[in-house]
Design a protein around this motif. Structure first.
Motif, PDB file in Angstrom:
ATOM      1  N   THR A   9      92.221  19.757 -33.586  1.00 25.68           N
ATOM      2  CA  THR A   9      91.925  20.080 -32.186  1.00 25.68           C
ATOM      3  C   THR A   9      93.214  20.274 -31.404  1.00 25.68           C
ATOM      4  N   VAL A  25      89.011  20.513 -23.736  1.00 27.47           N
ATOM      5  CA  VAL A  25      88.276  19.787 -24.771  1.00 27.47           C
ATOM      6  C   VAL A  25      86.884  19.444 -24.242  1.00 27.47           C
ATOM      7  N   THR A  26      85.844  19.732 -25.035  1.00 29.57           N
ATOM      8  CA  THR A  26      84.469  19.408 -24.645  1.00 29.57           C
ATOM      9  C   THR A  26      83.852  18.359 -25.564  1.00 29.57           C
ATOM     10  N   GLU A  27      84.469  18.093 -26.703  1.00 29.50           N
ATOM     11  CA  GLU A  27      83.985  17.071 -27.620  1.00 29.50           C
ATOM     12  C   GLU A  27      84.277  15.699 -27.006  1.00 29.50           C
ATOM     13  N   ARG A  28      83.298  14.808 -27.059  1.00 28.11           N
ATOM     14  CA  ARG A  28      83.457  13.485 -26.455  1.00 28.11           C
ATOM     15  C   ARG A  28      83.051  12.388 -27.424  1.00 28.11           C
ATOM     16  N   TRP A  29      83.705  11.229 -27.285  1.00 28.11           N
ATOM     17  CA  TRP A  29      83.345  10.052 -28.066  1.00 28.11           C
ATOM     18  C   TRP A  29      82.197   9.344 -27.346  1.00 28.11           C
ATOM     19  N   ASN A  30      81.126   9.076 -28.080  1.00 30.59           N
ATOM     20  CA  ASN A  30      79.997   8.324 -27.553  1.00 30.59           C
ATOM     21  C   ASN A  30      80.099   6.909 -28.115  1.00 30.59           C
ATOM     22  N   ARG A  36      81.371  11.188 -32.476  1.00 33.17           N
ATOM     23  CA  ARG A  36      81.842  12.259 -31.599  1.00 33.17           C
ATOM     24  C   ARG A  36      80.697  13.248 -31.393  1.00 33.17           C
ATOM     25  N   GLN A  37      80.542  13.692 -30.154  1.00 27.73           N
ATOM     26  CA  GLN A  37      79.478  14.634 -29.838  1.00 27.73           C
ATOM     27  C   GLN A  37      80.083  15.907 -29.269  1.00 27.73           C
ATOM     28  N   ASP A  38      79.648  17.027 -29.844  1.00 23.35           N
ATOM     29  CA  ASP A  38      80.099  18.346 -29.394  1.00 23.35           C
ATOM     30  C   ASP A  38      79.206  18.839 -28.264  1.00 23.35           C
ATOM     31  N   LEU A  39      79.771  19.636 -27.373  1.00 24.01           N
ATOM     32  CA  LEU A  39      78.984  20.295 -26.340  1.00 24.01           C
ATOM     33  C   LEU A  39      77.979  21.221 -27.015  1.00 24.01           C
ATOM     34  N   ASP A  44      83.680  22.189 -29.691  1.00 24.01           N
ATOM     35  CA  ASP A  44      84.737  21.196 -29.494  1.00 24.01           C
ATOM     36  C   ASP A  44      85.625  21.552 -28.305  1.00 24.01           C
TER      37      ASP A  44
END
Length: 142
Positions: A9, A25-30, A36-39, A44
């Motif tokens: 990334t 960056v649009t991927e976030r840690w939940n 990791r969750q992608d939009l 990502d």
């Protein structure tokens, strides 16, 4: 002490920024799901490059990411809304000197797959970024 490697990334962020493209960056840690969750399940990064581009980034398995995107209904909606999709795959290339010995630092190869939908079918256009990689190695450091 071993040098920390740059994530795929981070390499793609540098790739776009070196070209003057706005990228986020649009991927976030939940933390609740611990993943990791992608939009929209496939994005990502978002890049503003002559339109809006959803980018999926990987160190390996470009083909599996392409299949994942094809199976995601929101990817087709993204294309229909005028967005573009790219999959960026990074891999390490072993460089050799003229005498046949390995170079001190390997090069990174970028494989870009651009995804489109034409008449309801997915169309893939694949490129590698050899020229850009040779001229600017700021995203090439291991």
């Amino acid at each position: 002490m071993r040098k920390k490697s740059i994530s795929p990334t981070q390499r793609t962020l540098a790739y776009y920024r070196n070209q003057g493209v706005t990228v986020a960056v649009t991927e976030r840690w939940n933390p609740h799901a611990r993943l990791r969750q992608d939009l929209f399940g496939f994005c990502d990064l978002l890049a503003l490059d002559a339109g809006i581009v959803a980018v999926q980034v990987t160190a390996s398995g470009v083909s599996s990411r392409v299949e994942k995107i094809k199976a995601e209904p929101r990817a087709a909606e993204w294309i229909e809304a005028g967005g573009r999709i790219e999959v960026h795959g990074w891999r390490k290339l072993v460089a050799y000197r003229k005498d046949g010995t390995k170079a001190a630092r390997p090069r990174m190869a970028l494989r870009i797959v651009r995804m489109e939908r034409i008449n309801g079918e997915w169309v893939l256009n694949e490129t590698s970024d050899a020229n850009e990689r040779e001229s600017n190695d700021s995203y090439d450091r291991c």
